[in-house]
Design an enzyme around this catalytic site. Structure first.
Site, PDB file in Angstrom:
ATOM      1  N   PHE A 138       0.858  -1.194   0.000  1.00  0.00           N
ATOM      2  CA  PHE A 138       0.000   0.000   0.000  1.00  0.00           C
ATOM      3  C   PHE A 138       0.890   1.237   0.000  1.00  0.00           C
ATOM      4  O   PHE A 138       1.776   1.380   0.836  1.00  0.00           O
ATOM      5  CB  PHE A 138      -0.906   0.021   1.232  1.00  0.00           C
ATOM      6  CG  PHE A 138      -1.844   1.201   1.220  1.00  0.00           C
ATOM      7  CD1 PHE A 138      -2.993   1.181   0.450  1.00  0.00           C
ATOM      8  CD2 PHE A 138      -1.548   2.358   1.946  1.00  0.00           C
ATOM      9  CE1 PHE A 138      -3.848   2.277   0.404  1.00  0.00           C
ATOM     10  CE2 PHE A 138      -2.401   3.461   1.904  1.00  0.00           C
ATOM     11  CZ  PHE A 138      -3.554   3.418   1.139  1.00  0.00           C
ATOM     12  N   ASP A 223       9.163   2.837   1.675  1.00  0.00           N
ATOM     13  CA  ASP A 223       7.977   3.535   2.163  1.00  0.00           C
ATOM     14  C   ASP A 223       7.864   3.260   3.655  1.00  0.00           C
ATOM     15  O   ASP A 223       7.402   2.204   4.079  1.00  0.00           O
ATOM     16  CB  ASP A 223       6.750   3.038   1.397  1.00  0.00           C
ATOM     17  CG  ASP A 223       5.458   3.713   1.869  1.00  0.00           C
ATOM     18  OD1 ASP A 223       5.469   4.327   2.951  1.00  0.00           O
ATOM     19  OD2 ASP A 223       4.447   3.601   1.152  1.00  0.00           O
ATOM     20  N   LYS A 252       2.506   9.864   8.404  1.00  0.00           N
ATOM     21  CA  LYS A 252       1.750   9.433   9.578  1.00  0.00           C
ATOM     22  C   LYS A 252       2.309   9.977  10.907  1.00  0.00           C
ATOM     23  O   LYS A 252       1.992  11.082  11.292  1.00  0.00           O
ATOM     24  CB  LYS A 252       1.638   7.910   9.587  1.00  0.00           C
ATOM     25  CG  LYS A 252       0.745   7.393   8.434  1.00  0.00           C
ATOM     26  CD  LYS A 252       0.144   6.044   8.717  1.00  0.00           C
ATOM     27  CE  LYS A 252      -1.018   5.750   7.776  1.00  0.00           C
ATOM     28  NZ  LYS A 252      -0.676   5.041   6.558  1.00  0.00           N
TER      29      LYS A 252
HETATM   30  C1  LIG Z   1      -0.880   5.406   5.151  1.00  0.00           C
HETATM   31  C2  LIG Z   1       0.134   4.980   4.152  1.00  0.00           C
HETATM   32  C3  LIG Z   1       0.311   5.684   2.950  1.00  0.00           C
HETATM   33  C4  LIG Z   1      -0.576   6.834   2.528  1.00  0.00           C
HETATM   34  O1  LIG Z   1      -0.485   7.927   3.384  1.00  0.00           O
HETATM   35  P1  LIG Z   1      -1.613   9.069   3.302  1.00  0.00           P
HETATM   36  O2  LIG Z   1      -1.152  10.083   4.295  1.00  0.00           O
HETATM   37  O3  LIG Z   1      -2.907   8.417   3.635  1.00  0.00           O
HETATM   38  O4  LIG Z   1      -1.622   9.574   1.909  1.00  0.00           O
HETATM   39  C5  LIG Z   1       1.317   5.264   2.105  1.00  0.00           C
HETATM   40  N1  LIG Z   1       2.105   4.220   2.419  1.00  0.00           N
HETATM   41  C6  LIG Z   1       1.969   3.527   3.563  1.00  0.00           C
HETATM   42  C7  LIG Z   1       2.890   2.390   3.861  1.00  0.00           C
HETATM   43  C8  LIG Z   1       0.961   3.867   4.459  1.00  0.00           C
HETATM   44  O5  LIG Z   1       0.792   3.155   5.585  1.00  0.00           O
END
Ligand SMILES: *Cc1c(COP(=O)(O)O)cnc(C)c1O
Length: 408
Positions: A138, A223, A252
């Protein structure tokens, strides 16, 4: 209580892309949250791995108040002190030389993927543009990030999507070896797949990914939007994996509840984002950067990080004890305070029922897909609050077990 709005208001005036729980939180303090009716909840969800210091942490409140009386916004035509100090701190405590600020994880990833393409374009030409990512990964909800993400359901209906992206199974080095070539510009990986079910990359796999990237002059983009800023017990998860990325994204937890994201990279790669190539109106906002600076000040502390590992063990021990009594989990996994409990087969597809039952017992928690319960609380949650939350979780589990699995 504001009686002019309630949960029904949501269905009247909000786009139906979310289906929030049947209560409206109005106030939080530490690991507790209260709803419109004054009912109290223990928060094991942490705003989806965001509120690393709980709700209304006094030092964050103070910094936000102070900054709110100084400067709210300037645009990137001017820089500002909080952004510069935050960038100094991020580069001093990680592999990175350079920082780009954004407002959300998806935006930081968008910048990372664009930068990887641009760097390859600048140094190797347009043919080297393939991005390889992992199934179930994700990376956000913009069109580029859902395309790099490994869950087809998030792309369906939005095609045509950006091209030049391939997916291979996670933790399968042979599959990556077969897919990667000198046309690969980047491999994108989460140290722990968060939304995909709290699935950690194993260490040999991560090191193998790094080696394959080096062999093919591809960039490794990590990420760390969910794993970063202390979540796994290290400031960033890569620090305990024996690898160094070329580009890292963080969001986050970075703002502790205030929207901010950052992309970190090396000087050589950063050069490809030359003047005018990319930008964001709010990126580097002084309010957000001031809060994030304070978050890092508190979180980047060996004692706090050691506490995360200690609390991980408390969670795992208590979840295991629940499992001995009810035999409901087939696996309990994760690192630090990013923990997943996979439900046994008869309960696959029904994780959301446990979430709703927990809410009725005064517990806020998360799922990671349809078969995994996910816990991502504040990093400074009290040991007693962990126990109290787990008690409530067990009551919720007993209730769902008594109703039995849904069959269709
Ligand atoms: C939450 C998340 C995203 C997206 O972040 P947003 O602030 O919702 O755009 C991307 N990558 C990972 C691994 C995430 O947990």
């Amino acid at each position: 209580m504001d009686t002019s709005v309630n949960r029904d208001t949501f269905d009247q005036v909000m786009v139906p892309n979310y289906k929030p729980q049947a209560m409206i939180p109005v106030r939080g303090s530490g690991t507790r949250v209260w709803d419109q009716q004054g009912r109290e909840y223990i928060d094991f969800s942490g705003g989806i791995a965001v509120n690393v210091l709980g709700h209304a942490h006094p030092q964050l409140v103070k910094v936000l108040q102070q900054q709110s009386q100084q400067l709210w916004h300037l645009s990137n035509v001017f820089t500002n002190e909080p952004a510069l100090r935050l960038a100094q701190r991020l580069t001093a405590s990680t592999f990175a030389d350079k920082v780009y600020f954004a407002n959300s994880g998806a935006e930081a990833n968008e910048a990372a993927f664009k930068l990887a393409r641009k760097y390859s374009f600048d140094h190797f030409g347009p043919e080297k543009h393939q991005i390889i990512a992992f199934e179930q990964a994700f990376h956000g909800r913009t069109l580029f990030t859902v395309s790099v993400g490994g869950q087809a359901k998030y792309r369906e209906g939005f095609e045509p999507v950006p091209a030049g992206i391939d997916h291979v199974p996670f933790n399968d080095l042979e599959a990556l070896e077969a897919a990667i070539s000198d046309r690969t510009c980047a491999v994108v990986m989460e140290p722990i797949q968060g939304e995909g079910g709290v699935v950690p990359a194993n260490k040999q796999f991560a090191q193998g990914v790094r080696e394959l990237c080096d062999r093919h002059q591809a960039l490794l983009v990590l990420d760390e939007i969910q794993t970063g800023v202390g979540r796994t017990g290290a400031l960033y998860a890569y620090m305990e994996m024996g690898i160094t990325p070329d580009i890292l994204t963080t969001a986050k937890a970075l703002g502790g509840g205030f929207p901010i994201a950052a992309m970190l990279t090396t000087e050589a790669i950063a050069a490809s984002f030359s003047f005018g190539t990319h930008g964001s109106t709010y990126g580097g906002n002084p309010l957000a950067c001031a809060v994030a600076e304070q978050v890092l000040e508190i979180v980047d502390d060996p004692q706090l990080l050691a506490g995360v590992t200690h609390k991980h063990q408390l969670f795992v021990d208590q979840l295991s004890a629940i499992n001995q009594r009810h035999n409901i989990f087939s696996d309990i996994r994760g690192r630090g305070l990013l923990i997943g409990a996979e439900l046994t087969k008869p309960w696959h597809g029904q994780a959301a029922r446990f979430l709703a039952a927990a809410r009725e017992q005064g517990l806020m928690m998360l799922v990671a897909g349809p078969k995994v319960l996910r816990f991502a609380p504040s990093l400074i949650i009290d040991d007693d609050e962990i126990s109290l939350g787990i008690e409530r979780l067990e009551k919720a589990i007993e209730k769902v077990l008594a109703e039995g699995p849904e069959t269709d």
